[in-house]
Design an enzyme around this catalytic site. Structure first.
Site, PDB file in Angstrom:
ATOM      1  N   GLU A 249       0.881  -1.180   0.000  1.00  0.00           N
ATOM      2  CA  GLU A 249       0.000   0.000   0.000  1.00  0.00           C
ATOM      3  C   GLU A 249       0.908   1.218   0.000  1.00  0.00           C
ATOM      4  O   GLU A 249       1.558   1.507   0.996  1.00  0.00           O
ATOM      5  CB  GLU A 249      -0.859   0.025   1.273  1.00  0.00           C
ATOM      6  CG  GLU A 249      -2.022  -0.914   1.274  1.00  0.00           C
ATOM      7  CD  GLU A 249      -3.096  -0.502   0.280  1.00  0.00           C
ATOM      8  OE1 GLU A 249      -3.043   0.604  -0.283  1.00  0.00           O
ATOM      9  OE2 GLU A 249      -3.993  -1.323   0.059  1.00  0.00           O
ATOM     10  N   CYS A 283      -3.293   8.167   3.012  1.00  0.00           N
ATOM     11  CA  CYS A 283      -2.865   7.812   1.644  1.00  0.00           C
ATOM     12  C   CYS A 283      -4.010   7.962   0.647  1.00  0.00           C
ATOM     13  O   CYS A 283      -3.791   8.186  -0.533  1.00  0.00           O
ATOM     14  CB  CYS A 283      -2.256   6.425   1.600  1.00  0.00           C
ATOM     15  SG  CYS A 283      -3.069   5.245   2.658  1.00  0.00           S
TER      16      CYS A 283
END
Ligand code: ADP
Length: 471
Positions: A249, A283
């Site tokens: 990720e 994010c």
């Protein structure tokens, strides 16, 4: 008083092999925080060995039984909420609402995977006619290594370790060296809740010292990494030359697209949330605001007015690390246009003592500017206008990252058309919620593998087929 924290290995606090500890910082005051063990290969090896020893017995327990342990972890997390929030506040400076969310979501992840593993962790019988019995099993990898960043210390760890534990893996977590204490407390709480020794271990230390040793350990069957693109790319090589499966990720930048006919009140509120939530250090923050030309200036004016009302320490926190603070100031320094609001640190008052920057909007930024293309990871929105659907889509897709996107349109079909064609792993149309149930992960350079939802459960299991002839 500065407290020293050891690793958590095999169900107990374990001092670092090298007898060295690392300093941390409270970013809301820039005062020294607690010290954490400076782990290295010897500590990692000890933790992986403990996880390896514990793995078989843990995997042998029924999903219902493991689920019961996960529920008990959720219980103790909830009971310990105040202390966990303080552990996280002291290394992140987050505002109370954000801290509460971190703790509540952590408990919710454990509960979700405690339940779904009972219903969805099963294999399948494959019919091949009489005289044959063929079936599949989801088997754990054994030891799962988890490397987490500093932006959501508890959630980034829990959303990986809850499905990994539910599926019967044991886990070694290497949290960010800036924000390790909440994860250490979580592991201690998990022990209190009856997690067997060795099933959940935490080794602290820097990436190159502790993280790399974990990624390279051949006993680690699967790795989950959340962090920067550069480290993710590097780690893909470290993990057994790319042969150990790895969930990545990575950081990036995502777009929020607003069409003129959208519910502008809600779209503006969503943009302000992207700005303020965790000070943009998420994010999936949709920090690239693309607005249809006819309403661009109106939307920007409204976002700017709302941004100017946001109060440090109440509505948004500091940047969490000194490096991130400098990085965001660097983006400000080379922005190609003057800010519509913000664009600098606080000069006086309590916020000037911490790593706070002003909520910032840059309007009508050229598409190729660094601040428009890279993930800033701060309370910063960058806007551009578009004239039609095709241009909006082209602008949103013109990135090497593709994690999330948000679309606001008065025409649901238009919103869904964009959703169909956008290169991102998660799309919210008109504020559709993205929750624990919704799989999360990126397209393109945003990584691979999925977190959250049922999809994450299967990330931490390998599928075995058994076929028996009954003749
Ligand atoms: P960020 O910029 O968000 O700090 P990083 O990728 O540097 O992103 O850090 C994310 C996590 O990866 C942290 O736990 C960090 O310690 C770890 N890390 C950094 N470099 C390495 C490395 N070379 N090997 C393993 N882990 C690393």
């Amino acid at each position: 008083m500065v407290i020293r924290h050891d690793h958590w290995i095999d169900g107990r606090a374990t001092p670092p092999d090298g007898q060295a500890w690392l300093a941390t910082l409270d970013p809301s005051t820039r005062r020294p925080g607690d010290e954490i063990a400076a782990g290295g290969p010897a500590d990692v090896s000890k933790a992986v060995a403990a996880a390896d020893r514990a793995a078989r017995a843990w995997a042998g327990r029924s999903p219902a039984d493991r689920g019961a342990v996960l529920h008990r972890i959720a219980d103790v997390v909830e009971a310990d909420a105040q202390a966990l929030m303080e552990a996280e506040r002291s290394c992140t400076g987050k505002v109370p609402a954000q801290l509460r969310l971190e703790v509540e979501m952590s408990a919710a992840y454990f509960r979700y995977y405690a339940e779904v593993v009972r219903a969805a962790g099963q294999g399948q019988v494959i019919e091949q006619g009489s005289g044959v019995h063929t079936y599949t099993r989801h088997e754990p990898y054994g030891v799962v290594g988890v490397i987490t960043p500093w932006n959501l210390p508890l959630n980034q760890a829990v959303r990986t370790l809850a499905p990994a534990l539910a599926m019967g893996n044991s886990v070694v977590v290497k949290p960010s060296e800036y924000t390790s204490v909440p994860t250490l407390r979580l592991a201690w709480l998990a022990s209190q809740a009856g997690t067997p020794d060795g099933v959940l271990n935490v080794v602290t230390g820097t990436g190159p010292q502790a993280g790399e040793a974990l990624a390279a350990d051949p006993r680690v069957g699967r790795l989950a990494f959340t962090g920067s693109v550069a480290t993710g790319r590097y780690l893909s090589g470290v993990t057994g030359g790319g042969l150990t499966p790895i969930t990545l990720e990575l950081g990036g930048r995502s777009s929020l697209i607003v069409f003129a006919g959208a519910d502008l009140d809600r779209a503006v509120a969503a943009a302000v949330t992207a700005l303020a939530e965790n000070s943009g250090q998420v994010c999936s923050a949709t920090a690239r605001l693309l607005v249809e030309e006819r309403v661009h200036d109106e939307v920007v004016d409204r976002v700017v007015a709302a941004a100017e009302k946001l109060q440090p320490a109440t509505d948004f926190g500091p940047l969490i690390t000194q490096e991130q603070y400098q990085k965001v100031l660097g983006f400000f320094a080379d922005a190609p246009v003057p800010p519509a609001t913000g664009g600098g640190p606080f000069q006086r008052g309590p916020a000037a003592r911490g790593l706070y920057v002003r909520p910032t909007v840059y309007a009508r930024v050229p598409h190729d500017a660094r601040i428009a293309r890279e993930g800033v990871f701060g309370p910063v929105l960058v806007t551009s206008s578009f004239s039609d659907e095709a241009e909006a889509l082209a602008m949103a897709n013109d990135t090497e990252y593709g994690l999330t996107a948000a679309v606001w349109s008065g025409d649901l079909a238009q919103g869904l058309r964009i959703a169909e064609r956008i290169e991102a792993g998660q799309v919210s149309v008109n504020g559709g919620p993205l929750t624990i149930e919704t799989p999360f992960g990126g397209y393109k350079h945003r990584g691979h593998g999925r977190e959250k939802g049922l999809a994450a459960l299967y990330e931490y299991a390998q599928l075995k087929t058994v076929s028996a002839s009954l003749r």
